[in-house]
Design an enzyme around this catalytic site. Sequence first.
Site, PDB file in Angstrom:
ATOM      1  N   LYS A  24      -9.300  -6.662   5.324  1.00 48.72           N
ATOM      2  CA  LYS A  24      -9.607  -6.391   3.766  1.00 48.72           C
ATOM      3  C   LYS A  24      -9.239  -7.926   3.179  1.00 48.72           C
ATOM      4  CE  LYS A  24      -7.129  -3.571   0.121  1.00 48.72           C
ATOM      5  NZ  LYS A  24      -6.093  -2.558   0.176  1.00 48.72           N
TER       6      LYS A  24
ATOM      7  N   SER B 187      -7.782   1.495  -2.296  1.00 47.45           N
ATOM      8  CA  SER B 187      -8.386   0.240  -2.712  1.00 47.45           C
ATOM      9  C   SER B 187      -9.216  -0.350  -1.260  1.00 47.45           C
ATOM     10  CB  SER B 187      -7.261  -0.607  -3.459  1.00 47.45           C
ATOM     11  OG  SER B 187      -6.392  -0.834  -2.066  1.00 47.45           O
TER      12      SER B 187
ATOM     13  N   SER C  77      -3.942   3.754  -0.078  1.00 48.43           N
ATOM     14  CA  SER C  77      -5.037   2.900  -0.047  1.00 48.43           C
ATOM     15  C   SER C  77      -5.818   2.794   1.425  1.00 48.43           C
ATOM     16  CB  SER C  77      -4.783   1.601  -0.672  1.00 48.43           C
ATOM     17  OG  SER C  77      -4.764   1.714  -2.251  1.00 48.43           O
TER      18      SER C  77
END
Length: 503
Positions: free
Chosen positions: A80, A155, A179
């Site tokens: 990420k 996210s 997330s």
Amino acid sequence: MANLDSLSAAQIAAGVRNGDFTATEVARAALDAIDSREKDVQAYLQVSEDLALEAAARTDARRAAGEKIGPLAGVPVAFKDNMHLVGTRTTCASKMLENYESVFTATCVQRMLDAGATPVGKANMDEFAFGSTTESSAFHRTNNPWDTSRVPGGSSGGSAAAVAAGEATLALGSDTGGSIRQPASFCGVVGMKPTYGAVSRYGVVAFGSSLDQVGPFGRRVEDVALAMNALTAPGRDPLDSTSQDCAVDFLEHLDDPVEGLSVGVVPQLMEAKGLSQEVRDALAATLDSLRDQGARVVEVDLPNIASAIAAYYVIAPCEAFSNLARFDGVRYGYQEPDCATLAQQTSLSRAHGFGEEAKRRQMLGAYLLSSGVYEKYYYPAQQVRTLITQDYARAYQSCDVILLPSAPTTAWRFGDVSDPTQMYASDMFTISNNICGNGGVSVPLGLSAQTHMPVSAQLQAPAFSDRRLLRFARAIERGVDQGLGLGGGAPVAPAFAGRGGDL
């Protein structure tokens, strides 16, 4: 000819170790898959081809020299884009950090590399991890590989989509209120939020420092267990004051039966407003599968759980406002040109560097921390946090794990949910776990009957019982493999399977 889509992380590492193929061949196959699929998925903000080939070459050189290679040798991994990795940008999907080059590597990333993983790229995300669809990225949206007209969740949507599309075998994400688990559910992969403190946060750009946790995505529970070993085996990270020793082998009892153990169900959550019928049906089938494997199902009560979202959306914005104050247009990040004063430069840099959702969260945090308001909202939210933590502690006196949805629905279409408050509600089943710091994992159950999209179950367990979580997750996966849902666990989304990736 083998294809990466058909190989788990464990199988890739074993193949490299046994000489069936080289880490460089795996890296080239992964990059080929990304090249063939990425234009439709848009999971990445940066593909790190040079880093991948260099890491793979080092793995091959160690094997050729007769040295021991790591348990993730040659396994393609995405990170990420809030995790620092030297040789890449770390943008947090924000214009504020659009050109920021990593000057050090996050501990979680380094541990994956030390275990032999091959870094294939930085995954897209909601800006600064604020969002549930990956649409708030300043650069582009990410599409759900099972239906590219639908959201991948967020996210950590880029990480989940990369694994679901076969563009990475493993990925790391961060989970502040769901997330990891929510996008894992939407994309039909396994996603784990470990206990707070089990995985180092050093080098991960902070959103909510008392809530954030790093965890892995994979298409099989065994692969997630392998990643957890890599992340925790070196022990406590002295660079992260919240890091703790987590000295267990997550593979050791993975296939142990769950016979005689108990699964808690919270009736009020199973009947919650907004929970779709297809999710209810999938969870009912999951409970039947666990009963068939000898587990007992018991009802437990979490009396303050209804206040979790309200408490979270006080605590999280306050911590976000504090953490993002460092982006002032002076030290690093976007700097507004041609400003006459420092105050103007800071104001305009933040106004033009942050997107709408990032501004919304920080403004809310600033208000909640202001004089007179702090006592009215922030302090009571922390009290509610204590009550929820105590509720969980009482519930776990009656059960080993709690089963609940990962998300109230399957992935929705882009544009179907535009109200931010509706978006926040998509984390209604995950937020409480961040509030109390316990571990959780989302396990895919196959495709739903109505929308034909992935649906998942979520398991939660007491702090530092993460190995138990994976044992139950593996039991659910066995049920899926035996006909509960899609056979063979979580496959690559059919529209992308076989498009590149040949070894």
